[in-house]
Design a protein around this motif. Structure first.
Motif, PDB file in Angstrom:
ATOM      1  N   PRO A   1       0.813  -1.233   0.000  1.00 26.53           N
ATOM      2  CA  PRO A   1       0.000   0.000   0.000  1.00 26.53           C
ATOM      3  C   PRO A   1       0.842   1.277   0.000  1.00 26.53           C
ATOM      4  CG  PRO A   1       0.046  -0.971   2.193  1.00 26.53           C
ATOM      5  CD  PRO A   1       0.720  -1.955   1.282  1.00 26.53           C
ATOM      6  N   GLN A   2       2.128   1.152   0.206  1.00 30.61           N
ATOM      7  CA  GLN A   2       3.001   2.328   0.284  1.00 30.61           C
ATOM      8  C   GLN A   2       3.164   2.975  -1.091  1.00 30.61           C
ATOM      9  OE1 GLN A   2       6.756   1.503   2.095  1.00 30.61           O
ATOM     10  NE2 GLN A   2       7.560   3.562   1.797  1.00 30.61           N
ATOM     11  N   THR A   3       3.160   4.297  -1.133  1.00 31.47           N
ATOM     12  CA  THR A   3       3.372   5.047  -2.359  1.00 31.47           C
ATOM     13  C   THR A   3       4.854   5.408  -2.481  1.00 31.47           C
ATOM     14  OG1 THR A   3       1.162   6.001  -2.230  1.00 31.47           O
ATOM     15  CG2 THR A   3       2.747   7.114  -3.659  1.00 31.47           C
ATOM     16  N   PRO A   4       5.501   5.120  -3.621  1.00 34.60           N
ATOM     17  CA  PRO A   4       6.913   5.470  -3.786  1.00 34.60           C
ATOM     18  C   PRO A   4       7.162   6.959  -3.578  1.00 34.60           C
ATOM     19  CG  PRO A   4       6.213   3.977  -5.522  1.00 34.60           C
ATOM     20  CD  PRO A   4       4.971   4.385  -4.788  1.00 34.60           C
ATOM     21  N   SER A   5       8.339   7.295  -3.093  1.00 32.25           N
ATOM     22  CA  SER A   5       8.656   8.676  -2.709  1.00 32.25           C
ATOM     23  C   SER A   5       8.635   9.642  -3.884  1.00 32.25           C
ATOM     24  CB  SER A   5      10.030   8.724  -2.032  1.00 32.25           C
ATOM     25  OG  SER A   5      11.041   8.260  -2.913  1.00 32.25           O
ATOM     26  N   GLU A   6       8.832   9.156  -5.104  1.00 32.51           N
ATOM     27  CA  GLU A   6       8.861  10.045  -6.276  1.00 32.51           C
ATOM     28  C   GLU A   6       7.492  10.613  -6.629  1.00 32.51           C
ATOM     29  OE1 GLU A   6      12.239   7.150  -6.564  1.00 32.51           O
ATOM     30  OE2 GLU A   6      10.079   6.980  -6.245  1.00 32.51           O
TER      31      GLU A   6
ATOM     32  N   MET B   1       3.693   0.865 -10.750  1.00 34.58           N
ATOM     33  CA  MET B   1       2.604   0.684 -11.711  1.00 34.58           C
ATOM     34  C   MET B   1       1.248   0.904 -11.065  1.00 34.58           C
ATOM     35  SD  MET B   1       3.925  -2.661 -13.826  1.00 34.58           S
ATOM     36  CE  MET B   1       5.370  -2.587 -14.903  1.00 34.58           C
ATOM     37  N   SER B   2       1.051   0.348  -9.887  1.00 33.33           N
ATOM     38  CA  SER B   2      -0.263   0.431  -9.233  1.00 33.33           C
ATOM     39  C   SER B   2      -0.599   1.845  -8.791  1.00 33.33           C
ATOM     40  CB  SER B   2      -0.320  -0.518  -8.039  1.00 33.33           C
ATOM     41  OG  SER B   2       0.609  -0.141  -7.045  1.00 33.33           O
ATOM     42  N   ASN B   3       0.420   2.694  -8.584  1.00 31.76           N
ATOM     43  CA  ASN B   3       0.187   4.070  -8.155  1.00 31.76           C
ATOM     44  C   ASN B   3       0.124   5.063  -9.310  1.00 31.76           C
ATOM     45  OD1 ASN B   3       0.237   4.534  -5.027  1.00 31.76           O
ATOM     46  ND2 ASN B   3       1.719   2.905  -5.412  1.00 31.76           N
ATOM     47  N   ALA B   4       0.546   4.644 -10.497  1.00 30.86           N
ATOM     48  CA  ALA B   4       0.539   5.554 -11.654  1.00 30.86           C
ATOM     49  C   ALA B   4      -0.880   5.761 -12.180  1.00 30.86           C
ATOM     50  CB  ALA B   4       1.426   4.995 -12.763  1.00 30.86           C
TER      51      ALA B   4
ATOM     52  N   SER C   1      -0.618  15.404  -8.155  1.00 33.19           N
ATOM     53  CA  SER C   1      -0.112  15.372  -9.529  1.00 33.19           C
ATOM     54  C   SER C   1      -0.537  14.077 -10.205  1.00 33.19           C
ATOM     55  CB  SER C   1       1.418  15.462  -9.553  1.00 33.19           C
ATOM     56  OG  SER C   1       1.871  16.756  -9.316  1.00 33.19           O
ATOM     57  N   LYS C   2      -0.863  14.162 -11.466  1.00 33.75           N
ATOM     58  CA  LYS C   2      -1.094  12.970 -12.261  1.00 33.75           C
ATOM     59  C   LYS C   2       0.257  12.399 -12.676  1.00 33.75           C
ATOM     60  CE  LYS C   2      -5.657  13.219 -12.600  1.00 33.75           C
ATOM     61  NZ  LYS C   2      -6.565  12.161 -12.090  1.00 33.75           N
ATOM     62  N   THR C   3       0.397  11.078 -12.587  1.00 35.39           N
ATOM     63  CA  THR C   3       1.687  10.449 -12.863  1.00 35.39           C
ATOM     64  C   THR C   3       1.615   9.534 -14.071  1.00 35.39           C
ATOM     65  OG1 THR C   3       2.272  10.508 -10.513  1.00 35.39           O
ATOM     66  CG2 THR C   3       3.519   9.001 -11.912  1.00 35.39           C
ATOM     67  N   ILE C   4       2.525   9.777 -15.013  1.00 32.95           N
ATOM     68  CA  ILE C   4       2.697   8.916 -16.184  1.00 32.95           C
ATOM     69  C   ILE C   4       3.965   8.101 -15.961  1.00 32.95           C
ATOM     70  CG2 ILE C   4       3.105   8.874 -18.680  1.00 32.95           C
ATOM     71  CD1 ILE C   4       1.648  11.675 -18.686  1.00 32.95           C
ATOM     72  N   LEU C   5       3.892   6.805 -16.228  1.00 33.99           N
ATOM     73  CA  LEU C   5       5.010   5.902 -15.931  1.00 33.99           C
ATOM     74  C   LEU C   5       5.491   5.191 -17.185  1.00 33.99           C
ATOM     75  CD1 LEU C   5       6.734   4.440 -13.689  1.00 33.99           C
ATOM     76  CD2 LEU C   5       4.941   2.690 -13.682  1.00 33.99           C
ATOM     77  N   GLY C   6       6.819   5.111 -17.347  1.00 31.89           N
ATOM     78  CA  GLY C   6       7.448   4.265 -18.352  1.00 31.89           C
ATOM     79  C   GLY C   6       8.414   3.325 -17.662  1.00 31.89           C
ATOM     80  N   VAL C   7       8.559   2.107 -18.176  1.00 34.11           N
ATOM     81  CA  VAL C   7       9.439   1.110 -17.555  1.00 34.11           C
ATOM     82  C   VAL C   7      10.185   0.355 -18.639  1.00 34.11           C
ATOM     83  CG1 VAL C   7       9.563  -0.959 -16.117  1.00 34.11           C
ATOM     84  CG2 VAL C   7       7.862   0.797 -15.589  1.00 34.11           C
TER      85      VAL C   7
ATOM     86  N   ILE D   1       1.534  -5.748 -19.963  1.00 34.83           N
ATOM     87  CA  ILE D   1       0.665  -6.721 -19.294  1.00 34.83           C
ATOM     88  C   ILE D   1       0.738  -6.551 -17.781  1.00 34.83           C
ATOM     89  CG2 ILE D   1       0.246  -9.177 -18.924  1.00 34.83           C
ATOM     90  CD1 ILE D   1       1.590  -9.553 -21.771  1.00 34.83           C
ATOM     91  N   GLU D   2       1.947  -6.339 -17.264  1.00 36.74           N
ATOM     92  CA  GLU D   2       2.118  -6.160 -15.818  1.00 36.74           C
ATOM     93  C   GLU D   2       1.356  -4.933 -15.321  1.00 36.74           C
ATOM     94  OE1 GLU D   2       6.573  -8.209 -15.516  1.00 36.74           O
ATOM     95  OE2 GLU D   2       6.353  -6.041 -15.709  1.00 36.74           O
ATOM     96  N   ALA D   3       1.424  -3.840 -16.080  1.00 35.23           N
ATOM     97  CA  ALA D   3       0.683  -2.634 -15.694  1.00 35.23           C
ATOM     98  C   ALA D   3      -0.819  -2.897 -15.689  1.00 35.23           C
ATOM     99  CB  ALA D   3       1.025  -1.485 -16.644  1.00 35.23           C
ATOM    100  N   MET D   4      -1.308  -3.617 -16.689  1.00 34.78           N
ATOM    101  CA  MET D   4      -2.732  -3.946 -16.737  1.00 34.78           C
ATOM    102  C   MET D   4      -3.130  -4.830 -15.564  1.00 34.78           C
ATOM    103  SD  MET D   4      -2.889  -4.590 -20.838  1.00 34.78           S
ATOM    104  CE  MET D   4      -4.570  -5.182 -20.926  1.00 34.78           C
ATOM    105  N   ALA D   5      -2.234  -5.765 -15.189  1.00 36.93           N
ATOM    106  CA  ALA D   5      -2.509  -6.639 -14.048  1.00 36.93           C
ATOM    107  C   ALA D   5      -2.610  -5.846 -12.754  1.00 36.93           C
ATOM    108  CB  ALA D   5      -1.423  -7.700 -13.934  1.00 36.93           C
ATOM    109  N   CYS D   6      -1.947  -4.689 -12.707  1.00 35.08           N
ATOM    110  CA  CYS D   6      -2.040  -3.799 -11.552  1.00 35.08           C
ATOM    111  C   CYS D   6      -3.278  -2.905 -11.617  1.00 35.08           C
ATOM    112  CB  CYS D   6      -0.792  -2.925 -11.461  1.00 35.08           C
ATOM    113  SG  CYS D   6       0.724  -3.830 -11.085  1.00 35.08           S
ATOM    114  N   GLY D   7      -4.023  -3.000 -12.720  1.00 32.86           N
ATOM    115  CA  GLY D   7      -5.228  -2.187 -12.887  1.00 32.86           C
ATOM    116  C   GLY D   7      -4.964  -0.790 -13.411  1.00 32.86           C
TER     117      GLY D   7
END
Length: 358
Positions: A177-182, A260-263, A187-193, A280-286
């Motif tokens: 449940p913890q949110t990463p410090s970044e 992913m789950s927090n983005a 703010s809306k967050t866009i993520l690339g991995v 797929i991993e991002a989708m699995a995180c919803g």
């Protein structure tokens, strides 16, 4: 029926094929097979994710290219029933080593990408074309890759099978449940991995974010996980576009699923993929997703846009528009999670087992 199975890869550093190796090895072991992961270098964080029941073996060489003779010796000693190399280098060397080892394990080579491109070692593009026909089975990780192999390498179609990568299990959905410090509040967050290489084309994502940050009505930030040869170039580009304060580069992290789950949106900017595991991993995180319509995997994963926007490669404007649309009208988390289950580790492993010879 239980089999003795060896999976062969360079190392277990963080990467798509490396994670596939770990997932497949662990599930095969859980299903009752005697499983070994064979590497050239005993390094990489993913080693720690191998099941205690999976044996880790290391060939006594420093480079993949020098492994033909040691691999042939290992095949004689291990007496594996099945060997599954991961990626072009191991595929080539396994086929050659079996020929000189005087052994006959079933060889199931795995192709993770469309090879008519400019992002790979030229030898890795030439040798598979002429050697894959000597494998017992060839697995393409998407329908696009499979069709490419049949046409490009002129292989008997009956030897080529599509098996989606083993990606999703319960571990992905059990997010801290913890949110990463970044992550900034409000703010809306866009993520690339991904690895920072030309193939992943995070430059287009950075340019797209620069346009979006000027046009979007709310505060936004961009986080790009991973490292690689282009990291310094990405940071410089963000600086030149005057968005450096809103773009974060945490490097490789132990728990990418937490990000992913927090983005608010996950974006795949690649010029080329085999299947796109991180999508797929991002989708699995919803998490809602946007992807380039690159060959060969994203359109299959997203069902031609049903589960996320597809945009042309190297098109920052189109990506910006898709990101804004997704931020404002996201697809439901449950719908995305349900689609991601089509890429479960259990289902993928069953399809590999179906190839094993009696």
């Amino acid at each position: 029926m239980s089999s003795k199975v060896t999976l062969f890869i360079g190392d277990l550093s963080i990467g798509g094929a490396e994670r596939v190796t770990v997932n497949l090895a662990n599930q095969l072991s859980e299903n009752g097979h005697q499983v070994e992961v064979l590497v050239i270098s005993q390094q990489g964080k993913l080693i720690n994710e191998l099941s205690p029941d999976v044996r880790l073996s290391v060939l006594p060489v420093n480079r993949m290219l020098w492994s033909i003779i040691p691999l042939a010796k290992h095949l004689r000693q291990s007496q594996s029933d099945v060997i599954i190399p991961m990626m072009a280098g191991p595929n080539i060397l396994t086929i050659l080593s079996r020929k000189i080892s005087l052994t006959s394990p079933q060889v199931i080579v795995t192709e993770h990408i469309n090879r008519t491109n400019n992002y790979h070692n030229e030898l890795h593009d030439i040798f598979p074309k002429y050697l894959y026909k000597y494998a017992d089975n060839v697995v393409g990780v998407s329908e696009g890759v499979t069709e490419h192999i049949k046409d490009w390498a002129k292989i008997d179609p009956d030897k080529v099978t599509t098996i989606y990568n083993p990606v999703v299990n319960e571990g992905i959905t059990k997010i801290s449940p913890q949110t990463p410090s970044e992550f900034k509040r409000n703010s809306k967050t866009i993520l690339g991995v991904g690895r920072h290489t030309p193939q992943k084309d995070f430059k287009t994502l950075i340019r797209s974010f620069a346009i979006l940050s000027k046009e979007y009505s709310e505060d936004v930030q961009l986080i790009i996980l991973g490292k690689g040869e282009c990291t310094s170039e990405y940071k410089s580009l963000a600086g030149r576009l005057n968005i450096r304060e809103d773009v974060y580069f945490p490097g490789f992290v132990d728990d990418p699923f937490q990000y992913m789950s927090n983005a608010d949106v996950f974006c795949l900017s690649s010029r080329l993929e085999g299947l796109a595991n991180v999508l797929i991993e991002a989708m699995a995180c919803g998490t809602p997703v946007v992807s380039t319509d690159c060959p060969s995997g994203p359109a299959e994963v997203l069902k031609n846009g049903k589960y996320g926007k597809l945009v042309p490669i190297e098109d920052p404007e189109a990506m910006k528009s898709a990101l804004i649309t997704t931020l404002e009208n996201p697809i439901s988390a449950e719908k995305l999670k349900k689609r991601a289950q089509d890429f479960s580790i259990e289902e993928s492993t069953k399809k590999y087992e179906a190839l094993f010879e009696d």
